[in-house]
Design a protein around this motif. Structure first.
Motif, PDB file in Angstrom:
ATOM      1  N   SER A  44       0.844  -1.249  -0.098  1.00  0.00           N
ATOM      2  CA  SER A  44       0.029  -0.027  -0.116  1.00  0.00           C
ATOM      3  C   SER A  44       0.943   1.431  -0.122  1.00  0.00           C
ATOM      4  O   SER A  44       0.651   2.298  -0.535  1.00  0.00           O
ATOM      5  N   PHE A  45       2.003   1.176   0.669  1.00  0.00           N
ATOM      6  CA  PHE A  45       2.656   2.321   0.788  1.00  0.00           C
ATOM      7  C   PHE A  45       3.389   2.538  -0.726  1.00  0.00           C
ATOM      8  O   PHE A  45       3.514   3.768  -0.985  1.00  0.00           O
ATOM      9  N   LEU A  46       4.117   1.462  -1.334  1.00  0.00           N
ATOM     10  CA  LEU A  46       4.504   1.691  -2.514  1.00  0.00           C
ATOM     11  C   LEU A  46       3.640   2.134  -3.785  1.00  0.00           C
ATOM     12  O   LEU A  46       3.811   3.280  -4.501  1.00  0.00           O
ATOM     13  N   VAL A  47       2.153   1.668  -3.519  1.00  0.00           N
ATOM     14  CA  VAL A  47       1.336   2.233  -4.598  1.00  0.00           C
ATOM     15  C   VAL A  47       0.587   3.333  -4.191  1.00  0.00           C
ATOM     16  O   VAL A  47       0.336   4.358  -5.246  1.00  0.00           O
ATOM     17  N   LEU A  48       0.283   3.617  -3.135  1.00  0.00           N
ATOM     18  CA  LEU A  48      -0.540   4.761  -3.000  1.00  0.00           C
ATOM     19  C   LEU A  48       0.250   5.877  -2.264  1.00  0.00           C
ATOM     20  O   LEU A  48      -0.162   6.989  -2.117  1.00  0.00           O
ATOM     21  N   SER A  49       1.468   5.692  -1.813  1.00  0.00           N
ATOM     22  CA  SER A  49       2.412   6.697  -1.349  1.00  0.00           C
ATOM     23  C   SER A  49       3.435   6.969  -2.209  1.00  0.00           C
ATOM     24  O   SER A  49       3.867   8.262  -2.710  1.00  0.00           O
ATOM     25  N   LEU A  50       4.572   6.306  -2.278  1.00  0.00           N
ATOM     26  CA  LEU A  50       5.633   6.311  -2.873  1.00  0.00           C
ATOM     27  C   LEU A  50       5.811   6.538  -4.508  1.00  0.00           C
ATOM     28  O   LEU A  50       6.107   7.623  -4.987  1.00  0.00           O
ATOM     29  N   TYR A  51       4.843   5.635  -5.176  1.00  0.00           N
ATOM     30  CA  TYR A  51       4.772   6.097  -6.549  1.00  0.00           C
ATOM     31  C   TYR A  51       4.037   7.439  -6.970  1.00  0.00           C
ATOM     32  O   TYR A  51       4.672   8.101  -7.854  1.00  0.00           O
ATOM     33  N   ILE A  57       6.824  14.617  -8.109  1.00  0.00           N
ATOM     34  CA  ILE A  57       8.235  15.177  -8.313  1.00  0.00           C
ATOM     35  C   ILE A  57       8.412  15.315  -9.781  1.00  0.00           C
ATOM     36  O   ILE A  57       9.098  16.424 -10.399  1.00  0.00           O
ATOM     37  N   ILE A  58       8.207  14.342 -10.498  1.00  0.00           N
ATOM     38  CA  ILE A  58       8.453  14.297 -12.055  1.00  0.00           C
ATOM     39  C   ILE A  58       7.665  15.510 -12.785  1.00  0.00           C
ATOM     40  O   ILE A  58       7.838  16.180 -13.529  1.00  0.00           O
ATOM     41  N   GLY A  67      -3.584  16.756 -23.078  1.00  0.00           N
ATOM     42  CA  GLY A  67      -2.791  16.101 -24.502  1.00  0.00           C
ATOM     43  C   GLY A  67      -1.393  16.596 -24.489  1.00  0.00           C
ATOM     44  O   GLY A  67      -0.667  16.078 -25.714  1.00  0.00           O
ATOM     45  N   GLU A  68      -0.975  17.361 -23.701  1.00  0.00           N
ATOM     46  CA  GLU A  68       0.631  17.759 -23.871  1.00  0.00           C
ATOM     47  C   GLU A  68       1.373  17.977 -22.663  1.00  0.00           C
ATOM     48  O   GLU A  68       0.716  18.410 -21.769  1.00  0.00           O
ATOM     49  N   VAL A  69       2.620  17.283 -22.490  1.00  0.00           N
ATOM     50  CA  VAL A  69       3.329  17.385 -21.428  1.00  0.00           C
ATOM     51  C   VAL A  69       4.763  17.953 -21.948  1.00  0.00           C
ATOM     52  O   VAL A  69       5.283  17.381 -22.780  1.00  0.00           O
ATOM     53  N   THR A  70       5.028  19.050 -21.362  1.00  0.00           N
ATOM     54  CA  THR A  70       6.471  19.547 -21.513  1.00  0.00           C
ATOM     55  C   THR A  70       7.288  19.837 -20.459  1.00  0.00           C
ATOM     56  O   THR A  70       6.658  20.243 -19.339  1.00  0.00           O
ATOM     57  N   PHE A  71       8.414  19.551 -20.794  1.00  0.00           N
ATOM     58  CA  PHE A  71       9.622  19.523 -19.538  1.00  0.00           C
ATOM     59  C   PHE A  71      10.163  21.110 -19.506  1.00  0.00           C
ATOM     60  O   PHE A  71      10.408  21.555 -20.598  1.00  0.00           O
ATOM     61  N   ALA A 288       4.662  21.282  -8.038  1.00  0.00           N
ATOM     62  CA  ALA A 288       5.629  21.995  -7.425  1.00  0.00           C
ATOM     63  C   ALA A 288       5.360  22.520  -6.033  1.00  0.00           C
ATOM     64  O   ALA A 288       6.404  22.501  -5.097  1.00  0.00           O
ATOM     65  N   ILE A 289       4.158  22.942  -5.854  1.00  0.00           N
ATOM     66  CA  ILE A 289       3.760  23.444  -4.396  1.00  0.00           C
ATOM     67  C   ILE A 289       3.725  22.250  -3.480  1.00  0.00           C
ATOM     68  O   ILE A 289       4.110  22.337  -2.379  1.00  0.00           O
ATOM     69  N   GLY A 290       3.072  21.052  -4.096  1.00  0.00           N
ATOM     70  CA  GLY A 290       3.086  20.010  -3.156  1.00  0.00           C
ATOM     71  C   GLY A 290       4.431  19.404  -2.901  1.00  0.00           C
ATOM     72  O   GLY A 290       4.731  18.937  -1.745  1.00  0.00           O
TER      73      GLY A 290
END
Length: 316
Positions: A44-51, A57-58, A67-71, A288-290
């Motif tokens: 549950s930690f891996l699926v609901l918290s860490l991931y 962060i990413i 429909g658009e994700v830009t770094f 980013a705020i999070g």
């Protein structure tokens, strides 16, 4: 032929039983059982918290549009340095400090009273103090909004008028808005913290109280020199979860100002995250705020634990 078929079925059944027995023996071994017991929490930690944390962060380094994700690098983090964020940070910090002071000291004193033989109907009081934790914050918020409404007929203003004070626009002043959030949070979590302290009080040896009485110690002296040292671990725990809960507060603000508070008097960091990430659909900036909020909670909690000696060994 029939006998041969029966023997083969019997042999297959025996092989299955040996396999099942071996599997059960493996799962019941002392080396495996601890991992089996903690596996639900780990999963549950891996699926609901860490991931989700890694994904946030990413995302904080991206501009996320339908429909658009830009770094975009650190651009979202540079946008955080603005007056609105610092207002949210100030409101959240004041709220956190007030709730920590109230939700540590008051539950401790009430737990000591409820644990003593002086108070009658102790079980009734414990139940009554715990009931708010079972109440929906939305329902409780609606009741508080009615009690602290701006009209002269509201309960809070009637009390003020009865003692000769003027009515207050509770949700439109900075100090009264903070008061509403702190009172609602204290009302919600008071009972749970009382239970924590009551559980810790059960571990205080009665012989120490008897020895203190023989030495002529008064009630206040017994509290400071006997009770308080035994309550230190749970006090640190309650303070830590209160700090975390104070910084991640959202519901208490949302129930009073659903569409935003006047002059951002009730804006918190999580509320700011909700406004930017959900309402304005700026998920990268909200992430980013999070992340910044997560770092703030981590640093403050770690500092608090170091200052209180939570990382010291028992023999130090």
């Amino acid at each position: 032929m029939l006998q041969t078929g029966k023997n083969s079925k019997t042999e297959v059944a025996q092989v299955k039983n040996r396999r099942n027995g071996g599997l059960l023996t493996f799962l019941n071994s002392q080396k495996v059982v601890p991992y089996v017991l903690i596996s639900p929490f780990v999963l549950s930690f891996l699926v609901l918290s860490l991931y989700p944390a890694i994904q946030a962060i990413i995302m904080s380094f991206q501009r996320v549009l339908p429909g658009e994700v830009t770094f975009i690098g650190l651009r979202n983090y540079t946008r955080i340095i603005n007056p609105t964020f610092f207002t949210a940070l100030q409101n959240t910090t004041v709220y956190m400090i007030l709730t920590v002071v109230i939700l540590v000291s008051l539950p401790m004193l009430l737990a000591v009273l409820l644990n003593s033989k002086v108070v009658k109907f102790r079980i009734l009081f414990r139940t009554a103090l715990f009931l708010p934790a079972l109440t929906s914050v939305i329902v409780a918020g609606m009741v508080f909004r009615l009690m602290f409404a701006e009209s002269d007929t509201a309960v809070a203003n009637q009390i003020l008028n009865w003692i000769g004070l003027e009515s207050v626009d509770w949700r439109y002043n900075a100090w009264s808005g903070m008061f509403l959030m702190v009172v609602l949070a204290s009302w919600r979590w008071m009972g749970i913290n009382i239970l924590y302290f009551l559980a810790a009080l059960q571990n205080v040896p009665k012989e120490l109280y008897e020895a203190a009485e023989i030495d002529g110690a008064r009630a206040l002296q017994k509290f400071f020199y006997v009770t308080l040292p035994f309550l230190k671990p749970v006090t640190i725990f309650v303070a830590t979860i209160s700090i975390i809960g104070g910084f991640r507060m959202f519901e208490e603000s949302f129930v009073f100002w659903t569409s935003g508070s006047p002059g951002n008097i009730g804006l918190t960091i999580v509320g700011y995250l909700y406004q930017e990430g959900i309402q304005k659909n700026d998920m990268g900036f909200g992430a980013a705020i999070g992340v910044v909020l997560m770092l703030i909670i981590f640093v403050i909690s770690l500092t608090q634990l170091f200052l209180t000696g939570a990382f010291k060994r028992g023999d130090e």
